[in-house]
Design a protein around this motif. Sequence first.
Motif, PDB file in Angstrom:
ATOM      1  N   GLY B  95     -17.543  -7.715  -0.559  1.00  0.00           N
ATOM      2  CA  GLY B  95     -16.820  -9.201  -1.743  1.00  0.00           C
ATOM      3  C   GLY B  95     -15.831  -8.546  -2.173  1.00  0.00           C
ATOM      4  O   GLY B  95     -15.664  -7.139  -2.273  1.00  0.00           O
ATOM      5  N   GLY B  96     -14.870  -9.566  -3.086  1.00  0.00           N
ATOM      6  CA  GLY B  96     -14.347  -9.004  -3.408  1.00  0.00           C
ATOM      7  C   GLY B  96     -12.219  -8.885  -3.105  1.00  0.00           C
ATOM      8  O   GLY B  96     -12.752  -9.129  -1.430  1.00  0.00           O
ATOM      9  N   GLU B  97     -11.402  -8.276  -3.083  1.00  0.00           N
ATOM     10  CA  GLU B  97     -10.226  -8.565  -3.148  1.00  0.00           C
ATOM     11  C   GLU B  97      -9.395  -7.481  -1.917  1.00  0.00           C
ATOM     12  O   GLU B  97      -8.847  -7.812  -1.895  1.00  0.00           O
ATOM     13  CB  GLU B  97      -9.307  -8.532  -3.828  1.00  0.00           C
ATOM     14  N   MET B  98     -10.294  -6.407  -1.527  1.00  0.00           N
ATOM     15  CA  MET B  98     -10.341  -5.699  -1.156  1.00  0.00           C
ATOM     16  C   MET B  98     -10.343  -5.558   1.275  1.00  0.00           C
ATOM     17  O   MET B  98     -10.964  -6.891   1.038  1.00  0.00           O
ATOM     18  CB  MET B  98     -10.797  -4.265  -1.029  1.00  0.00           C
ATOM     19  N   GLY B  99     -10.066  -4.728   1.497  1.00  0.00           N
ATOM     20  CA  GLY B  99     -10.139  -4.799   2.778  1.00  0.00           C
ATOM     21  C   GLY B  99      -9.103  -5.525   3.666  1.00  0.00           C
ATOM     22  O   GLY B  99      -9.223  -5.574   5.048  1.00  0.00           O
ATOM     23  N   VAL B 100      -7.965  -5.868   2.995  1.00  0.00           N
ATOM     24  CA  VAL B 100      -6.320  -6.572   3.667  1.00  0.00           C
ATOM     25  C   VAL B 100      -4.888  -6.037   3.546  1.00  0.00           C
ATOM     26  O   VAL B 100      -5.477  -5.719   2.324  1.00  0.00           O
ATOM     27  CB  VAL B 100      -6.791  -8.001   3.175  1.00  0.00           C
ATOM     28  N   TYR B 101      -4.405  -6.264   3.737  1.00  0.00           N
ATOM     29  CA  TYR B 101      -3.522  -5.876   3.485  1.00  0.00           C
ATOM     30  C   TYR B 101      -2.321  -6.763   3.318  1.00  0.00           C
ATOM     31  O   TYR B 101      -2.275  -7.681   3.980  1.00  0.00           O
ATOM     32  CB  TYR B 101      -2.932  -5.345   5.161  1.00  0.00           C
ATOM     33  N   LYS B 102      -1.937  -6.787   1.807  1.00  0.00           N
ATOM     34  CA  LYS B 102      -1.580  -7.707   1.558  1.00  0.00           C
ATOM     35  C   LYS B 102      -0.036  -7.674   1.293  1.00  0.00           C
ATOM     36  O   LYS B 102       0.404  -8.816   1.181  1.00  0.00           O
ATOM     37  CB  LYS B 102      -1.782  -7.043  -0.286  1.00  0.00           C
ATOM     38  N   ARG B 103       0.600  -6.671   1.600  1.00  0.00           N
ATOM     39  CA  ARG B 103       2.034  -7.439   2.582  1.00  0.00           C
ATOM     40  C   ARG B 103       2.315  -7.385   4.473  1.00  0.00           C
ATOM     41  O   ARG B 103       4.100  -7.291   4.074  1.00  0.00           O
ATOM     42  CB  ARG B 103       2.465  -5.651   2.010  1.00  0.00           C
ATOM     43  N   LEU B 104       1.503  -8.041   4.677  1.00  0.00           N
ATOM     44  CA  LEU B 104       1.206  -8.295   5.943  1.00  0.00           C
ATOM     45  C   LEU B 104       1.181  -9.854   5.767  1.00  0.00           C
ATOM     46  O   LEU B 104       0.297 -10.257   4.708  1.00  0.00           O
ATOM     47  CB  LEU B 104       0.251  -7.711   6.961  1.00  0.00           C
ATOM     48  N   SER B 105       0.834 -10.736   6.384  1.00  0.00           N
ATOM     49  CA  SER B 105       0.603 -12.208   6.507  1.00  0.00           C
ATOM     50  C   SER B 105      -1.042 -12.266   6.847  1.00  0.00           C
ATOM     51  O   SER B 105      -1.333 -11.070   7.690  1.00  0.00           O
ATOM     52  CB  SER B 105       1.583 -13.180   7.684  1.00  0.00           C
TER      53      SER B 105
END
Lengths: 260, 324
Positions: B95-105
Amino acid sequence: MKNLKVLWTTMTLQMKNSFVRPMFRFCLLANPLVNTILLYEMFINSGQINFINYVILGAGLMGIWSCICFSSAGDINRERWYGTLSIIYTAPADFRLVIIGKILGNTILSLITFAVSFAAARLFFKGNFYAPQAYQFLISFISMILSFAVIAIFLAYLLTLSRKTTLYMNLIEYPVILVCGFVFPVDILPNWVQKISFSLPPTWAVKLLRMSVAGEVEASIFLDTFYKLVFITGIYVIIVILLYKIINKQVRKLGTLEMQ
Amino acid sequence: MQNLIELKDLKREFVITKGWIKRKKEIVKAVDGISFEVKKGEIFGLLGQNGAGKTTIIKMLITLLAPSSGTCKVLGYNTYGEEKEFRDKINFIFGGEMGVYKRLSARDNLKYFANLYYMDEAKANKQIDKLLELVDLKNKADVLVETFSKGMVQRLQIARGLINDPEIIFMDEPTIGLDPLGAKILRNIIRKLKTDGKTIMLTTHYLYEADELCDRIAIINNGHLVALGTPQELRNIISGMNTIEIVLEKVTNETIDVIEKLESVRSVEKADTDKGIKLIIKYLEDADISGNILNSLSGLKILSFNQKELTLEDVYIKLVEASR
């Protein structure tokens, strides 16, 4: 083929991710620019004819090292903050491959520092970089990239074990610049420090680069330094291989792949 | 049915060092002898308070943490030492907003993670399109993730967790912080995954969610297994009691005494609320006492009358409190 794809996509992803970060852009563009000016002022009265070569190389090397310190090493912590470190670690792709991809991406991108210091020297001081032994310079330059990449992998592995990466990368940045002779020859350092210098691959890479731009250097001396660089880098490669086995177990025992 | 997950006397300890000069080591037992199995196709819930050991169990199962001792197997393989054998068949969603690269689509994120699972490009692209549609992000596929809302990032996380079409999906509080619509989408996805034959292990603090979704639930507290069974089986553990909640304008102690003396009534609690005086009456499960209670309250103004069935939350609170 699949591994090459992982390596390539990680490299390109890393370049994209690094370049959008203001700190990396500072290390990449502003840092070598300022260092070129500072080193020029420091070397102008050195009496050396081709001192501009040392200025460009020194500023470029400092830039590439800063990029490696604040990126290759810092990326582990960044991935930890993003919550992606645990994902890349538990994915089927070899974690080593991902780390190597990241470091290669950063290292290739950080070569821009040389272009910046070259352009700055040309623009501000009308200085010309001159490498009389083109082949030797090319060999030195490639060796330098590889030796820096190996050191970066070594650091990145070590830093997976700790959450205090920011502290460590700040701690090692300037000592390595001085100890490895990026700006001044290591001969002027105390003997006991020189022993540390000679145990680090960048010292030999810098030595090799200096030789290749110094003018007439005997091939045997150049080769002797080159072999020393290969030997020291080889030792680090072996350490990195062995270190991964230990680290792979330790990160899971200590639970350091995440922020909490 | 085949067991896909097997835990036997599983333990995980953490060493915490305290102090600057005199360094003191303290051992914290996060998981202390947990045993259970999860069958193929099951939605298995792990419930417990913060720090109960749920996330530690999930982290051991997804090969992120090494167990201190005991058996921890996924698809028949030890999670420590044989992880390479099954990593491509599992995935996880935190859960939460972690686990992805925010500066990519969103699409670039999924493409990268697909590569880490060695998916071939055509298959990956097909899967990415399918997943973006599933999590309702198709028209934001090429937008940078840093512009996404929290809920959108979480939905992208869900897509990431499904990128390799895993056999087993571990979800650690996946709906935490999601808006009701996002949570509903996720619950529907979980149901669909079950019908596709996937096995899901889920931790959540939302007990209605666990009740609604899980085939079996394990309740853990302080690293120990407190109870294990289907939601109904768990209810049966503490069954035998039902509750009636009545809100009155006013009530006398004599009336409460009368209700307390009714056959089958086991306790009456009185509480002052903004709406009036609330009586919480616990009585034996099979008894029909509504009529008698209403007779006792004749002449009083009843603002509300609620006959409550035993919820999973009642069970959970009772079991966790009893295990302390």
